[in-house]
Design an enzyme around this catalytic site. Structure first.
Site, mmCIF file in Angstrom:
data_model
loop_
_atom_site.group_PDB
_atom_site.id
_atom_site.type_symbol
_atom_site.label_atom_id
_atom_site.label_comp_id
_atom_site.label_asym_id
_atom_site.label_seq_id
_atom_site.Cartn_x
_atom_site.Cartn_y
_atom_site.Cartn_z
ATOM 1 N N ARG A 170 152.472 89.508 40.423
ATOM 2 C CA ARG A 170 151.249 88.736 40.577
ATOM 3 C C ARG A 170 150.068 89.577 40.129
ATOM 4 O O ARG A 170 150.059 90.800 40.304
ATOM 5 C CB ARG A 170 151.028 88.343 42.047
ATOM 6 C CG ARG A 170 151.824 87.143 42.496
ATOM 7 C CD ARG A 170 151.305 85.849 41.851
ATOM 8 N NE ARG A 170 152.043 84.681 42.283
ATOM 9 C CZ ARG A 170 153.128 84.194 41.685
ATOM 10 N NH1 ARG A 170 153.618 84.766 40.604
ATOM 11 N NH2 ARG A 170 153.705 83.093 42.135
ATOM 12 N N HIS A 177 151.252 84.639 31.943
ATOM 13 C CA HIS A 177 152.009 84.274 33.156
ATOM 14 C C HIS A 177 153.200 83.393 32.757
ATOM 15 O O HIS A 177 153.353 82.266 33.223
ATOM 16 C CB HIS A 177 151.115 83.549 34.179
ATOM 17 C CG HIS A 177 151.701 83.527 35.555
ATOM 18 N ND1 HIS A 177 150.949 83.686 36.702
ATOM 19 C CD2 HIS A 177 152.978 83.336 35.991
ATOM 20 C CE1 HIS A 177 151.740 83.606 37.765
ATOM 21 N NE2 HIS A 177 152.971 83.388 37.355
HETATM 22 P P1 NDP Z 1 161.956 88.196 46.893
HETATM 23 O O1 NDP Z 1 161.280 87.700 48.121
HETATM 24 O O2 NDP Z 1 163.397 87.919 46.699
HETATM 25 O O3 NDP Z 1 161.790 89.794 46.798
HETATM 26 C C1 NDP Z 1 160.581 90.433 47.067
HETATM 27 C C2 NDP Z 1 160.840 91.919 47.104
HETATM 28 O O4 NDP Z 1 159.590 92.600 47.331
HETATM 29 C C3 NDP Z 1 161.777 92.336 48.254
HETATM 30 O O5 NDP Z 1 162.608 93.377 47.847
HETATM 31 C C4 NDP Z 1 160.793 92.827 49.311
HETATM 32 O O6 NDP Z 1 161.325 93.774 50.228
HETATM 33 C C5 NDP Z 1 159.743 93.485 48.431
HETATM 34 N N1 NDP Z 1 158.485 93.629 49.168
HETATM 35 C C6 NDP Z 1 157.705 92.683 49.714
HETATM 36 N N2 NDP Z 1 156.648 93.226 50.339
HETATM 37 C C7 NDP Z 1 156.776 94.559 50.194
HETATM 38 C C8 NDP Z 1 156.018 95.657 50.632
HETATM 39 N N3 NDP Z 1 154.916 95.508 51.369
HETATM 40 N N4 NDP Z 1 156.453 96.896 50.324
HETATM 41 C C9 NDP Z 1 157.586 97.070 49.602
HETATM 42 N N5 NDP Z 1 158.361 96.060 49.139
HETATM 43 C C10 NDP Z 1 157.946 94.827 49.443
HETATM 44 O O7 NDP Z 1 161.098 87.649 45.680
HETATM 45 P P2 NDP Z 1 161.566 87.340 44.193
HETATM 46 O O8 NDP Z 1 162.322 88.497 43.687
HETATM 47 O O9 NDP Z 1 162.205 86.004 44.118
HETATM 48 O O10 NDP Z 1 160.143 87.220 43.446
HETATM 49 C C11 NDP Z 1 159.247 88.298 43.436
HETATM 50 C C12 NDP Z 1 157.895 87.852 42.918
HETATM 51 O O11 NDP Z 1 157.927 87.639 41.515
HETATM 52 C C13 NDP Z 1 157.369 86.521 43.453
HETATM 53 O O12 NDP Z 1 156.842 86.655 44.753
HETATM 54 C C14 NDP Z 1 156.325 86.161 42.434
HETATM 55 O O13 NDP Z 1 155.070 86.683 42.828
HETATM 56 C C15 NDP Z 1 156.790 86.844 41.167
HETATM 57 N N6 NDP Z 1 157.189 85.877 40.129
HETATM 58 C C16 NDP Z 1 156.501 85.886 38.942
HETATM 59 C C17 NDP Z 1 156.859 85.037 37.935
HETATM 60 C C18 NDP Z 1 156.199 85.097 36.608
HETATM 61 O O14 NDP Z 1 156.453 84.232 35.768
HETATM 62 N N7 NDP Z 1 155.369 86.076 36.345
HETATM 63 C C19 NDP Z 1 157.972 84.066 38.100
HETATM 64 C C20 NDP Z 1 158.633 84.178 39.367
HETATM 65 C C21 NDP Z 1 158.243 85.044 40.349
HETATM 66 P P3 NDP Z 1 162.569 93.372 51.197
HETATM 67 O O15 NDP Z 1 163.781 93.327 50.273
HETATM 68 O O16 NDP Z 1 162.641 94.479 52.155
HETATM 69 O O17 NDP Z 1 162.248 92.044 51.781
HETATM 70 C C1 OXD Z 2 156.576 81.908 40.350
HETATM 71 C C2 OXD Z 2 155.749 81.955 39.145
HETATM 72 O O1 OXD Z 2 156.161 82.418 41.388
HETATM 73 O O2 OXD Z 2 156.043 81.211 38.172
HETATM 74 O O3 OXD Z 2 157.691 81.357 40.281
HETATM 75 O O4 OXD Z 2 154.800 82.731 39.083
#
Ligand code: NDP
Ligand code: OXD
Length: 313
Positions: free
Chosen positions: A228, A276
């Protein structure tokens, strides 16, 4: 139980394809019939208007159109119902492609070759094996783990950082605040796949970039952010690129989107910008998953991929 009615509430794009696919099985509306419309059972949302969901008395669940849910939490009137995020092979595949594409492009000096071509320069920089490069994935969740396993298969060394300890075979894992600096110090290419939460807001700042390892075959550390935009400070990235703290960056997300035309990131020779677009939410793949979940929920089964409201993702 009767099939619940869906409110489809999106901003920023036209929801026609989502509407067509959802309405094959359920009644879909784009606006509630009054602030307290009792006919709405589910909301399928992307950046819903603030307070739109606040007083719907029969709302039972909110389905995010994305894997990220910060767009939902931005609503001050968010009702206390379960929130389901996207976890789907199709979206994961898109993100894996993006991460592998950007890692390989930096590793194989794509930026340099693109700058040489218009000048007809025939110069081959020294080539290093992937095993010389450590890719550090910040956010070892659904998307991070999938990208990690393909990077491993290509021979890269892979590190992962998460909130809680997440062991993964072949990956050096780090967690929590205590694990952040050791993770960065062991990382050449930083891939950011974190969710935006109060804890992660602004985490990609100059101080953090300064900790990245520079002892590598790339001639400097690299940032790839597909998480993000508000995880990062755009100005700190500019500073890090300009003083050599960062060699290059691939940015899919920005503090303000669309990236303002006045942003110096657009024209920066060391930056690769995408709008994005790393992993798009395709309704053809995601709507059937949502409809299946709604059917299962109405049979009394649990919803999958629920957001932890306290953690914010
Ligand atoms: P998940 O919820 O599966 O994974 C999130 C990861 O981040 C987990 O490993 C989590 O830790 C870690 N995390 C969260 N908070 C913290 C913190 N404070 N410190 C350290 N680690 C942290 O999410 P996804 O993998 O499905 O997606 C990740 C992000 O990708 C989405 O939230 C979105 O913002 C972004 N995204 C962007 C897209 C784009 O087109 N650019 C498309 C899709 C998603 P833990 O394993 O311990 O819970
Ligand atoms: C998502 C994105 O969060 O597209 O899936 O950014």
């Amino acid at each position: 139980m009767e099939k619940g009615r869906i409110l489809l509430a999106v901003t920023g794009f036209h929801p026609q394809r989502w509407r067509d696919l959802l309405s094959a099985e359920r009644e879909v509306v784009l606006e509630p019939d009054g602030a307290s419309d009792p006919s709405i059972t589910y909301a399928v949302v992307w950046k819903q208007k603030p307070n739109l969901l606040a007083s719907l008395p029969n709302l039972r669940a909110i389905f995010s159109i994305g894997a990220g849910v910060d767009h939902i939490f931005a609503d001050p009137g968010l009702p206390d119902v379960p929130i389901v995020k996207v976890v789907a092979d199709n979206l994961t595949q898109y993100m894996t492609e993006y991460v592998v594409w950007r890692v390989l492009d930096h590793h194989r000096q794509g930026l340099l070759y693109r700058s040489q071509q218009p000048k007809k320069i025939w110069h081959e920089p020294q080539q290093r094996p992937a095993s010389d490069i450590s890719v550090g994935i910040m956010g070892l969740g659904n998307l991070g783990r999938a990208a990690a396993s393909v990077l491993l298969s290509l021979g890269f060394a892979v590190n992962g950082w998460s909130r809680s300890e997440r062991p993964m075979k072949g990956v050096a894992t780090y967690s929590g605040e205590a694990g952040l600096i050791p993770f960065l110090k062991a990382t050449d290419i930083l891939v950011v796949l974190l969710p935006l939460t109060p804890d992660t807001h602004g985490i990609i700042n100059y101080g953090v970039l300064k900790e990245l390892r520079k002892r590598n075959g790339l001639g400097g550390s690299v940032l790839i952010n597909a998480g993000r935009g508000r995880l990062q400070k755009d100005a700190d990235i500019m500073r890090a690129l300009d003083d050599g703290t960062l060699k290059e960056a691939s940015l899919d997300v920005f503090e303000v989107e669309p990236l303002p035309k006045t942003s110096p990131l657009w024209g920066h020779p060391k930056v690769f910008v995408t709008p994005h677009a790393a992993a798009t939410s395709d309704p053809v793949h995601l709507v059937p998953i949502m409809l299946r979940q709604m059917d299962a929920f109405e049979r009394g089964e649990k919803l999958d991929n629920l957001v932890d409201r306290k953690a914010g993702y």
